[in-house]
Write an enzyme that holds these catalytic residues in place. Sequence first.
Site, short mmCIF file in Angstrom:
data_model
loop_
_atom_site.label_atom_id
_atom_site.label_comp_id
_atom_site.label_asym_id
_atom_site.label_seq_id
_atom_site.Cartn_x
_atom_site.Cartn_y
_atom_site.Cartn_z
CD GLU A 1 -29.78 14.71 27.53
OE1 GLU A 1 -30.97 13.83 27.91
OE2 GLU A 1 -30.06 15.68 27.72
CE LYS B 1 -24.24 20.73 20.75
NZ LYS B 1 -24.32 21.97 20.71
NE ARG C 1 -28.71 28.89 24.95
CZ ARG C 1 -29.03 27.86 24.91
NH1 ARG C 1 -28.68 27.52 26.66
NH2 ARG C 1 -29.17 26.24 24.74
CD GLU D 1 -31.38 22.99 20.16
OE1 GLU D 1 -30.86 22.94 19.81
OE2 GLU D 1 -31.56 22.45 21.40
CE LYS E 1 -20.26 21.05 18.61
NZ LYS E 1 -20.32 22.40 18.71
#
Length: 673
Positions: free
Chosen positions: A105, A107, A128, A165, A306
């Site tokens: 998925e 980021k 968080r 998110e 990343k």
Amino acid sequence: MKWLTTELNRHIFAYHVQDAPTIPDAEYDRLFRELQELEGAHPEAVSVDSPTYRVGAAPIPEFRQVTHTVPMLSLNNGFADEDVENFDRRVREGLGAVQAEYASELKFDGLAISLRYEDGVFVQAATRGDGATGEEVTTNIRTIRAIPLRLHGSAVPKVLEVRGEVLMYKADFARLNARQRDAGQKEFANPRNAAAGSLRQLDSRITAQRSLRFFAYGIGALEGRAMPDSHSALLDWYHELGLPVCAERAVVPGIAGMLAFYRDIGTRRASLPYEIDGVVYKVNRVEDQQQLGFVSRAPRFALAHKFPAEEALTQVQDIEVQVGRTGAITPVARLVPVFVGGVNVMNATLHNEDEVRRKDIRIGDTVIVRRAGDVIPEVVAHVPERRPADAREFVMPASCPVCGSPIVKPEDEAIARCSGGWTHCSAQRKGGLMHFVSRRAIDVEGMGDQLIEQLVDKGVVKTAADLYRLDMERLCALDRMATRSAQNVLDALEKSKQTTLARFIYSLGIRHVGESTAKALAQHFGSIDALLHAATWENGIQLLDVADVGPVVARSIADFLSDDDNRALVAQLREAGMTWKEGAHSMAKPDGALSGKTFVLTGTLPTLSRDEAAAMIETAGGKVSGSVSKKTSYVVAGADAGSKLAKAQELGITLLDEAALVALLETANGVTA
């Protein structure tokens, strides 16, 4: 390792708490990997405050704190195909399988959030924070229309904590900045900062105007229903419940499937309606996830892959220098403005003179500028074929551009420094004052950088002691300072007078003395007078008796506290009313019931944070170490304890859970049931 720990914790705080990142993500990741490698080679020297044990940073005080039922962990990062291959190999070895199946998925580049539903009704939201404790933002989350206030369908559990998110779409971000310009207000740097800033508004009506979005991607607590058997099934279930789930996801086989997904998303990244900085791979079967387990700060079954940092070409118009708190002279490239990573970049750090020489950056050069993670840009390299004939080399000035004092560069250091010190250099004075009032130091709430700039520029404040001589008249004479704001500052200053010896030592801004060293000094000497007596060149050898203080740090402490101006400052601060408990910093008892006992903390405790548990142990006279050895007395193990627990079992060291630790501490402190 100490330097990396201090730097990374500072950057974590700036990124996660202040929403004001100080370095690119790529640079942070490089420093983090370097620290991980060093800790792997020297486990006996791991600091108790190492960021490898942490996720994020502590919550800001304006919001009520919420303890997560299940900790919100971070993910390990991968940057190259080799990192993904190694991840896949470890997964297969851990499962004893030939091939693994992965849910892949996106980021997202936003703010991690946890949503709690009870009997299908939304009841609470928290950021968080530090992974164990976050900030309650329930009212603000309610303004996000994509998040259902009641779950749909018949398969609604008794308790469900949804992890996901909060983000802002690119088009919404552009409209927001257009409104900011029309209103004459400051524009946001990028969608991530806009989303984070919007969610942290104390006035939820402002949040409601910001067009925030949400995607669910994980789970915390679950009661009243069986866990779906795979991550992909979990997201399908979320969709049935009415929770937003990103459509850009797939279940793929093995390393080939993961890399194909990564490259496909990479080609479409620019066309996506939101910002992402990579993709995430998770072992799909929940049973396999449970078998693989966790390390101290991240699951073994997941990896964030990343994308490379965004880069652009521009030209160096000039190279100037900036003066830091400790006098460090940092060359800064002034650039022809260029759009990189969603922001117009005009300046980029060159770190130090040696770095300028190493990269051979000259005034007039065309350079590659990298802006990773929406923060401070850096000059990566120059383009040799575009160098003009009249390109000029950078020359480090001989004197400070702020105060005119000589610039010196010790033979054993890479950084040149202004020799004027805070008494002569206003740049160092400002930096020192900003450090003094910071949250980890004396913590003067409401005294920000702009206020300190004014106070120094107008000559109102020259030393930290001068802060305690401020009055209503002087404050109200400053720009944008009304009576109420001035009173808040005065109240915060008065409150800050009650501190601890460790915080006071740290607040002085002694070079090389971070929070850990300040704490060790306070515990060893017990009083500021004893430290001042030891920190002279005649008695300086005593500093080497302090845990974690070596020759370089000892010399820095002696240099600072032998200086007449600095000793006078300490006296003036005490005269101003600053007090702390002498002889027992942080209530530590070197002669307490647990004196001579060494504890190691590992895993996540049910109710206590690591800092809280460490403080309680030190209160009773015990010592907290970052590594397990034969000298360790107890290992306190919480959920997801890793290699330290295994080593403790191998060495036969006594293990404690949180309840046993509390019972031991109560006995040590003379408390009986």
